[in-house]
Design a protein around this motif. Structure first.
Motif, short mmCIF file in Angstrom:
data_model
loop_
_atom_site.label_atom_id
_atom_site.label_comp_id
_atom_site.label_asym_id
_atom_site.label_seq_id
_atom_site.Cartn_x
_atom_site.Cartn_y
_atom_site.Cartn_z
N GLN A 8 0.83 -1.20 0.00
CA GLN A 8 0.00 0.00 0.00
C GLN A 8 0.87 1.26 0.00
O GLN A 8 0.60 2.21 -0.74
CB GLN A 8 -0.92 -0.01 1.22
N VAL A 9 1.90 1.26 0.81
CA VAL A 9 2.80 2.43 0.88
C VAL A 9 3.52 2.62 -0.45
O VAL A 9 3.63 3.74 -0.95
CB VAL A 9 3.81 2.26 2.04
N ARG A 10 3.99 1.54 -1.04
CA ARG A 10 4.69 1.65 -2.32
C ARG A 10 3.77 2.15 -3.43
O ARG A 10 4.18 2.93 -4.28
CB ARG A 10 5.31 0.30 -2.72
N LYS A 11 2.53 1.70 -3.43
CA LYS A 11 1.57 2.17 -4.44
C LYS A 11 1.28 3.65 -4.25
O LYS A 11 1.22 4.41 -5.22
CB LYS A 11 0.28 1.37 -4.38
N SER A 12 1.08 4.08 -3.01
CA SER A 12 0.79 5.49 -2.77
C SER A 12 2.01 6.35 -3.04
O SER A 12 1.87 7.51 -3.43
CB SER A 12 0.28 5.72 -1.35
N LYS A 13 3.19 5.81 -2.89
CA LYS A 13 4.40 6.55 -3.21
C LYS A 13 4.42 6.89 -4.70
O LYS A 13 4.81 7.97 -5.11
CB LYS A 13 5.65 5.76 -2.84
N GLY A 14 3.97 5.96 -5.52
CA GLY A 14 3.90 6.20 -6.96
C GLY A 14 2.96 7.35 -7.28
O GLY A 14 3.22 8.15 -8.17
N ILE A 15 1.87 7.45 -6.54
CA ILE A 15 0.92 8.54 -6.74
C ILE A 15 1.56 9.86 -6.30
O ILE A 15 1.43 10.88 -6.97
CB ILE A 15 -0.39 8.27 -5.96
N LYS A 16 2.27 9.84 -5.18
CA LYS A 16 2.92 11.05 -4.69
C LYS A 16 3.99 11.55 -5.64
O LYS A 16 4.27 12.74 -5.72
CB LYS A 16 3.53 10.81 -3.31
N ASP A 17 4.60 10.63 -6.40
CA ASP A 17 5.63 11.03 -7.37
C ASP A 17 5.04 11.88 -8.49
O ASP A 17 5.77 12.60 -9.18
CB ASP A 17 6.32 9.80 -7.96
N LEU A 18 3.72 11.80 -8.68
CA LEU A 18 3.07 12.60 -9.71
C LEU A 18 2.93 14.07 -9.30
O LEU A 18 2.67 14.93 -10.12
CB LEU A 18 1.68 12.04 -10.03
N ARG A 19 3.10 14.34 -8.00
CA ARG A 19 2.94 15.70 -7.49
C ARG A 19 3.91 16.65 -8.20
O ARG A 19 5.08 16.37 -8.35
CB ARG A 19 3.20 15.72 -6.00
#
Length: 67
Positions: free
Chosen positions: A38-49
């Motif tokens: 879950q953390v790794r998936k959300s990290k990918g989303i945060k990289d879009l910031r």
């Protein structure tokens, strides 16, 4: 999937201390892996910031007005 691994006893004790509702090592490892994914998936989303994800002609104001 069945596997055998050697775990750090102190780390296991610490994990059970912070997650007292978990009673078995299997539950502990399963929870840890789910949270890791879950953390790794959300990290990918945060990289879009900060990335420019909208088209140059995108006008959010006109979308709000319903035009």
């Amino acid at each position: 999937m069945r596997t055998n691994i050697v775990l750090d006893d102190e780390l296991i004790k610490s994990a059970f201390f912070v997650a007292p509702t978990l009673k078995t090592k299997k539950d502990l490892i399963d929870t840890a892996l789910r949270e890791f994914v879950q953390v790794r998936k959300s990290k990918g989303i945060k990289d879009l910031r900060g990335m420019d994800l909208f088209a140059d002609d995108y006008d959010y104001k006109s979308m709000r007005e319903g035009k």
